[in-house]
Design a protein around this motif. Sequence first.
Motif: not given
Length: 148
Positions: A5, A14, A54-55, A147-148
């Motif tokens: 990630t 992200r 993802t974001r 990190r997410d």
Amino acid sequence: VPALTGGCQCGSVRYVLAVAPARTDLCACRMCQKAVGGPFAVLAQVPREHFAWTRGTPGAFRSFSVASRNFCRDCGSPLTYSADVDDVITVTAGTLDTPEVAWPVEIWGVESLMPWLTPDTLATLPRRHSDEDPTLPPVVSYQHPNRD
Ligand SMILES: [Zn+2]
Ligand SMILES: [Zn+2]
């Protein structure tokens, strides 16, 4: 291989790589220097099908006729470089949550390599840890965690 990630400094954007980078290159061309604001970009490459946002939604800039770069519109972090002519995308290795996994194998754009970027310079510059700056008061980081 577990997914890798990454994302921008503020956390608005992200991404995830489903596989480890196939290769990583340094690029010292003037476009990469401008895009990252540094002497070179470190670009870690994966097949496009193994990359996903993802974001958030990044900004995009077409730096030349067949390539574009994504960046965070909120904090400015450069995030990707990709050419239209192949099926790979590269992420700026510094935006990976584990940037040390991307080990470069080749240098591109050597026509504009900074003249000071030599083994001797890197070996002889004084070295400091980032918490050694005596001019700063105690600080709080607003950077998104790794990190997410
Ligand atoms: Zn950001
Ligand atoms: Zn370049």
